[in-house]
Scaffold this motif. Structure first.
Motif, PDB file in Angstrom:
ATOM      1  N   HIS A 137       0.835  -1.183   0.103  1.00 48.22           N
ATOM      2  CA  HIS A 137       0.056  -0.053   0.040  1.00 48.22           C
ATOM      3  C   HIS A 137       0.872   1.367  -0.177  1.00 48.22           C
ATOM      4  N   ASP A 138       0.383   2.445  -0.418  1.00 49.52           N
ATOM      5  CA  ASP A 138       0.789   3.615  -0.407  1.00 49.52           C
ATOM      6  C   ASP A 138       1.049   4.024   1.187  1.00 49.52           C
ATOM      7  N   MET A 139       2.061   4.018   1.747  1.00 51.37           N
ATOM      8  CA  MET A 139       2.188   4.166   3.114  1.00 51.37           C
ATOM      9  C   MET A 139       3.312   5.314   3.469  1.00 51.37           C
ATOM     10  N   GLY A 140       3.221   6.230   4.372  1.00 47.92           N
ATOM     11  CA  GLY A 140       4.017   7.268   4.906  1.00 47.92           C
ATOM     12  C   GLY A 140       4.451   6.500   6.194  1.00 47.92           C
ATOM     13  N   LYS A 141       5.229   7.398   7.115  1.00 46.98           N
ATOM     14  CA  LYS A 141       5.967   7.056   8.080  1.00 46.98           C
ATOM     15  C   LYS A 141       4.797   6.493   9.129  1.00 46.98           C
ATOM     16  N   GLY A 142       3.722   6.922   9.004  1.00 44.65           N
ATOM     17  CA  GLY A 142       2.501   6.458   9.914  1.00 44.65           C
ATOM     18  C   GLY A 142       0.947   6.486   9.289  1.00 44.65           C
ATOM     19  N   CYS A 143       0.997   6.908   8.181  1.00 44.84           N
ATOM     20  CA  CYS A 143       0.009   7.145   7.423  1.00 44.84           C
ATOM     21  C   CYS A 143      -0.192   6.170   6.217  1.00 44.84           C
ATOM     22  N   LEU A 144      -1.394   5.648   6.157  1.00 46.57           N
ATOM     23  CA  LEU A 144      -1.715   4.523   5.038  1.00 46.57           C
ATOM     24  C   LEU A 144      -2.793   5.506   4.223  1.00 46.57           C
ATOM     25  N   ARG A 145      -2.388   5.731   2.895  1.00 42.77           N
ATOM     26  CA  ARG A 145      -3.252   6.383   2.019  1.00 42.77           C
ATOM     27  C   ARG A 145      -3.914   5.594   0.911  1.00 42.77           C
ATOM     28  N   PHE A 146      -5.141   5.997   0.817  1.00 41.91           N
ATOM     29  CA  PHE A 146      -5.992   5.408  -0.079  1.00 41.91           C
ATOM     30  C   PHE A 146      -6.523   6.422  -1.265  1.00 41.91           C
ATOM     31  N   ARG A 147      -6.109   6.143  -2.255  1.00 41.20           N
ATOM     32  CA  ARG A 147      -6.302   7.369  -3.396  1.00 41.20           C
ATOM     33  C   ARG A 147      -8.017   7.483  -3.646  1.00 41.20           C
ATOM     34  N   SER A 148      -8.658   6.478  -3.331  1.00 41.29           N
ATOM     35  CA  SER A 148      -9.926   6.717  -3.742  1.00 41.29           C
ATOM     36  C   SER A 148     -10.862   5.773  -2.629  1.00 41.29           C
ATOM     37  N   PRO A 149     -12.153   6.051  -2.168  1.00 42.15           N
ATOM     38  CA  PRO A 149     -12.583   5.428  -1.285  1.00 42.15           C
ATOM     39  C   PRO A 149     -12.899   3.929  -1.554  1.00 42.15           C
ATOM     40  N   GLN A 150     -12.901   3.549  -2.963  1.00 42.63           N
ATOM     41  CA  GLN A 150     -13.062   2.219  -3.356  1.00 42.63           C
ATOM     42  C   GLN A 150     -11.704   1.291  -3.245  1.00 42.63           C
ATOM     43  N   LYS A 151     -10.727   1.955  -2.825  1.00 40.64           N
ATOM     44  CA  LYS A 151      -9.291   1.353  -2.737  1.00 40.64           C
ATOM     45  C   LYS A 151      -9.070   1.198  -1.077  1.00 40.64           C
TER      46      LYS A 151
ATOM     47  N   ARG B 185      -9.274  -3.236   9.652  1.00 43.04           N
ATOM     48  CA  ARG B 185      -9.904  -4.046  10.638  1.00 43.04           C
ATOM     49  C   ARG B 185      -8.826  -4.622  11.760  1.00 43.04           C
ATOM     50  N   ASP B 186      -7.893  -5.403  10.722  1.00 40.06           N
ATOM     51  CA  ASP B 186      -6.934  -6.177  11.553  1.00 40.06           C
ATOM     52  C   ASP B 186      -6.025  -5.223  12.337  1.00 40.06           C
ATOM     53  N   LEU B 187      -5.510  -4.021  11.558  1.00 39.03           N
ATOM     54  CA  LEU B 187      -4.736  -2.861  12.391  1.00 39.03           C
ATOM     55  C   LEU B 187      -5.595  -2.548  13.808  1.00 39.03           C
ATOM     56  N   LEU B 188      -6.895  -2.326  13.522  1.00 39.79           N
ATOM     57  CA  LEU B 188      -7.363  -1.824  14.783  1.00 39.79           C
ATOM     58  C   LEU B 188      -7.439  -2.772  15.885  1.00 39.79           C
ATOM     59  N   ARG B 189      -7.698  -3.975  15.405  1.00 40.04           N
ATOM     60  CA  ARG B 189      -7.920  -5.242  16.384  1.00 40.04           C
ATOM     61  C   ARG B 189      -6.393  -5.316  17.147  1.00 40.04           C
ATOM     62  N   ALA B 190      -5.284  -5.296  16.328  1.00 37.93           N
ATOM     63  CA  ALA B 190      -4.076  -5.351  16.804  1.00 37.93           C
ATOM     64  C   ALA B 190      -3.562  -4.124  18.092  1.00 37.93           C
ATOM     65  N   THR B 191      -4.080  -2.926  17.272  1.00 42.46           N
ATOM     66  CA  THR B 191      -3.952  -1.754  18.290  1.00 42.46           C
ATOM     67  C   THR B 191      -4.936  -1.951  19.602  1.00 42.46           C
ATOM     68  N   ALA B 192      -5.914  -2.362  19.343  1.00 44.34           N
ATOM     69  CA  ALA B 192      -6.699  -2.828  20.775  1.00 44.34           C
ATOM     70  C   ALA B 192      -6.230  -3.621  21.673  1.00 44.34           C
ATOM     71  N   ALA B 193      -5.557  -4.838  21.018  1.00 39.47           N
ATOM     72  CA  ALA B 193      -5.336  -5.873  21.741  1.00 39.47           C
ATOM     73  C   ALA B 193      -4.227  -5.615  22.689  1.00 39.47           C
ATOM     74  N   THR B 194      -3.260  -4.826  22.244  1.00 42.42           N
ATOM     75  CA  THR B 194      -1.860  -4.415  23.191  1.00 42.42           C
ATOM     76  C   THR B 194      -1.853  -3.132  23.308  1.00 42.42           C
ATOM     77  N   ARG B 195      -0.804  -2.768  24.387  1.00 39.91           N
ATOM     78  CA  ARG B 195      -0.662  -1.332  24.559  1.00 39.91           C
ATOM     79  C   ARG B 195       0.856  -1.138  24.003  1.00 39.91           C
ATOM     80  N   GLY B 196       0.921  -0.053  23.474  1.00 42.31           N
ATOM     81  CA  GLY B 196       2.338   0.229  23.064  1.00 42.31           C
ATOM     82  C   GLY B 196       2.616   1.804  23.015  1.00 42.31           C
ATOM     83  N   THR B 197       3.760   2.228  22.535  1.00 40.62           N
ATOM     84  CA  THR B 197       4.160   3.525  22.456  1.00 40.62           C
ATOM     85  C   THR B 197       3.764   3.959  21.196  1.00 40.62           C
ATOM     86  N   ALA B 198       2.872   5.296  21.172  1.00 40.40           N
ATOM     87  CA  ALA B 198       2.478   6.089  19.888  1.00 40.40           C
ATOM     88  C   ALA B 198       3.570   6.929  19.552  1.00 40.40           C
ATOM     89  N   CYS B 199       3.709   6.982  18.311  1.00 40.74           N
ATOM     90  CA  CYS B 199       5.143   7.807  17.686  1.00 40.74           C
ATOM     91  C   CYS B 199       4.602   9.075  17.645  1.00 40.74           C
TER      92      CYS B 199
END
Length: 121
Positions: A86-100, A107-121
């Motif tokens: 994917h088009d990814m910056g340091k911490g930004c995932l970019r979708f060029r259109s809503p369909q993409k 969902r998987d990124l959200l679940r992984a974020t919610a499941a553990t605690r870590g340091t935010a950049c």
């Protein structure tokens, strides 16, 4: 809508271009579903999700794309293989259109974020 002055996420979505509103609304619904224990706020002109006062996830309607901000380097690193496609910056995932928007990946990124605690950049 690069930096919104909306006071809340409902207002933010109402001001979004109609062609992108459904996708942004779906991102919000996914965040609210998966990020239990997080607080939805407006931060830096975009919807964000905080845990214990620290932003870990955000999204925004940008001029050229829809951004999904993953502010946890540990989650980013754990998904490096999937993010590489994917088009990814340091911490930004970019979708060029809503369909993409890859809602399965989000969902998987959200679940992984919610499941553990870590340091935010």
């Amino acid at each position: 809508m690069v930096r919104s002055s909306a006071q809340n996420v409902d207002q933010y979505l109402a001001e979004a271009p109609e062609a992108r509103r459904a996708a942004l609304t779906a991102l919000r619904a996914l965040c609210r579903e998966e990020l239990t224990g997080f607080r939805e706020v407006m931060a830096y002109g975009m919807p964000a999700y905080e845990r214990d006062g620290t932003g870990e996830i955000a999204f925004a309607d940008q001029k050229q794309y829809i951004s999904f901000y993953l502010m946890r380097t540990d989650v980013h690193d754990a998904f490096a293989d999937r993010l590489a496609a994917h088009d990814m910056g340091k911490g930004c995932l970019r979708f060029r259109s809503p369909q993409k928007i890859d809602f399965t990946l989000v969902r998987d990124l959200l679940r992984a974020t919610a499941a553990t605690r870590g340091t935010a950049c």
